[in-house]
Design an enzyme around this catalytic site. Structure first.
Site, PDB file in Angstrom:
ATOM      1  N   GLN A 169      -7.620   0.709  -5.102  1.00  0.00           N
ATOM      2  CA  GLN A 169      -8.620   2.127  -4.307  1.00  0.00           C
ATOM      3  C   GLN A 169      -9.425   2.831  -4.961  1.00  0.00           C
ATOM      4  OE1 GLN A 169      -5.892   4.399  -1.338  1.00  0.00           O
ATOM      5  NE2 GLN A 169      -5.008   2.987  -1.340  1.00  0.00           N
ATOM      6  N   ASP A 190       0.355  -0.793  -0.346  1.00  0.00           N
ATOM      7  CA  ASP A 190       0.100   0.487  -0.086  1.00  0.00           C
ATOM      8  C   ASP A 190       1.231   0.640  -0.319  1.00  0.00           C
ATOM      9  OD1 ASP A 190      -2.300   1.829   0.308  1.00  0.00           O
ATOM     10  OD2 ASP A 190      -2.947   1.104   2.138  1.00  0.00           O
ATOM     11  N   LEU A 191       1.490   1.590  -0.940  1.00  0.00           N
ATOM     12  CA  LEU A 191       2.602   2.029  -0.408  1.00  0.00           C
ATOM     13  C   LEU A 191       1.901   3.504  -2.007  1.00  0.00           C
ATOM     14  CD1 LEU A 191       5.360   0.289  -2.838  1.00  0.00           C
ATOM     15  CD2 LEU A 191       5.412   1.335  -0.285  1.00  0.00           C
ATOM     16  N   GLU A 192       1.664   5.148  -1.121  1.00  0.00           N
ATOM     17  CA  GLU A 192       0.905   5.929  -1.648  1.00  0.00           C
ATOM     18  C   GLU A 192       1.845   6.978  -1.751  1.00  0.00           C
ATOM     19  OE1 GLU A 192      -2.024   6.282  -0.691  1.00  0.00           O
ATOM     20  OE2 GLU A 192      -2.422   5.059   0.107  1.00  0.00           O
ATOM     21  N   SER A 193       3.647   7.105  -2.135  1.00  0.00           N
ATOM     22  CA  SER A 193       3.917   7.663  -2.632  1.00  0.00           C
ATOM     23  C   SER A 193       5.072   7.268  -3.636  1.00  0.00           C
ATOM     24  CB  SER A 193       4.599   8.880  -1.899  1.00  0.00           C
ATOM     25  OG  SER A 193       5.601   7.983  -0.773  1.00  0.00           O
TER      26      SER A 193
END
Length: 346
Positions: free
Chosen positions: A221, A163-166
């Site tokens: 998402q 769950d990598l957001e950057s």
């Protein structure tokens, strides 16, 4: 924790061994993240085992391993039941050891989710460093329970989620090494998943999603973006913004695993995301539309605390997936237990 009858671990030992419950042939899988207590109230996140008797939930990613090079796990108020290994920042969590085993005995797929919004390392300096980090993470959470400083002690997760957001670098060799270590272990089936944002290609995960890494499923998402479920146009076979079709095309033509499943990722309550929450009346047609794609594998929800604060939502999602109100019967609580009250998440 004191049980009024038997401990969870002792009961788990009496139950027959079952496979982790992700079903690659089904469209009815439900995944719910646990660990971040996003409702952020003292008692809004129960211990992991509290949720595992509910047979509507199939997959529980534990959120998060939010530092990899110097491994750190963060499970909000659940961390209050852990200690810290001397000389490290790693938690020692015997309650989670017990709960993971109990959940697995009830057929839950338990993943460790890597990243989250607070992950700031940016990946790895090169592929060698990435592969070394993957080996370390495998030693901490994989099948060799003799390794030191394991947060879950003798419990073994069923795989890993990203769950990598950057943006980051060299996560592809990290994921490749994890995949090879999992595949080499024949003691059970392991799974690899990712949770990209719906914008395609996903900036944070694309190096892994561009056909290099074999994922078993991804949990997109579909919220906080223009391509989320709130952009779905009811009754239209062509969607201009809601882009499940784009991710189905990815599954068929780009993914290393052509049998990969794509989950519809949604907020579980009004406060779970900045935008994208829909009530069951609005959500059900989105699920029906998504089920027309062969890659569709089910629904992911963020997060457990939000879901359990939203009475009836899990039942409604389960019914929409199955097309009836009888997909699965809810199980009763495994064992009556007492525990200290949780405290507010950091």
């Amino acid at each position: 924790m004191v049980s009024s009858t038997l401990t969870l671990a002792s009961i788990a030992g009496l139950l027959p061994s079952v496979l982790a419950s992700f079903d690659a042939t089904a469209q009815t899988n439900i995944a719910v993240y646990w660990g971040q207590n996003s409702v952020n109230q003292a008692n809004s996140q129960g211990r992991l085992a509290d949720y595992c008797s509910n047979t509507e939930i199939d997959i529980i990613p534990l959120a998060f391993l939010d530092s990899v090079n110097t491994p750190i796990v963060n499970f909000a108020n659940a961390g209050n039941n852990c200690t810290t290994y001397d000389g490290t920042q790693l938690l020692n969590c015997p309650q989670l050891e017990e709960d993971i085993k109990a959940c697995q005995s009830q057929g839950k797929t338990i993943l460790l989710s890597i990243g989250g919004a607070t992950y700031t390392e940016g990946g790895f300096s090169d592929s060698t460093a990435a592969e070394a980090a993957a080996t370390n993470i495998w030693n901490l959470f994989g099948s060799d329970t003799t390794q030191a400083n394991r947060p879950f002690l003798t419990a073994v997760v069923d795989g890993f989620d990203f769950d990598l957001e950057s943006t980051n670098q060299n996560f592809a060799p990290f994921a490749s090494k994890l995949r090879s270590l999992m595949d080499a272990d024949t003691s059970k089936t392991y799974y690899l998943s990712a949770a990209p944002q719906c914008v395609y290609p996903d900036a944070a995960d694309n190096d892994m999603l561009n056909g290099v890494i074999s994922f078993d499923f991804i949990m997109v998402q579909f919220y906080n973006n223009y391509c989320g479920i709130n952009s779905y146009v009811a009754g239209s076979t062509t969607q201009n913004n809601f882009n499940f079709a784009t991710w189905d095309d990815w599954a068929q033509n780009t993914s290393a695993n052509k049998d990969v499943k794509v989950f519809l990722g949604i907020p579980a309550n009004t406060g779970a995301a900045g935008s994208g929450y829909e009530d069951l009346t609005t959500l059900s047609p989105v699920i029906e539309y998504s089920k027309t794609f062969t890659s569709f594998g089910g629904v992911m929800m963020w997060d457990m605390s939000q879901l359990y604060a939203n009475s009836g939502y899990l039942d409604g999602v389960s019914s929409a997936l199955s097309g009836s109100s009888t997909k699965k019967a809810r199980a009763t609580t495994l064992v009556t237990k007492t525990r200290p009250a949780a405290t507010q998440a950091p």
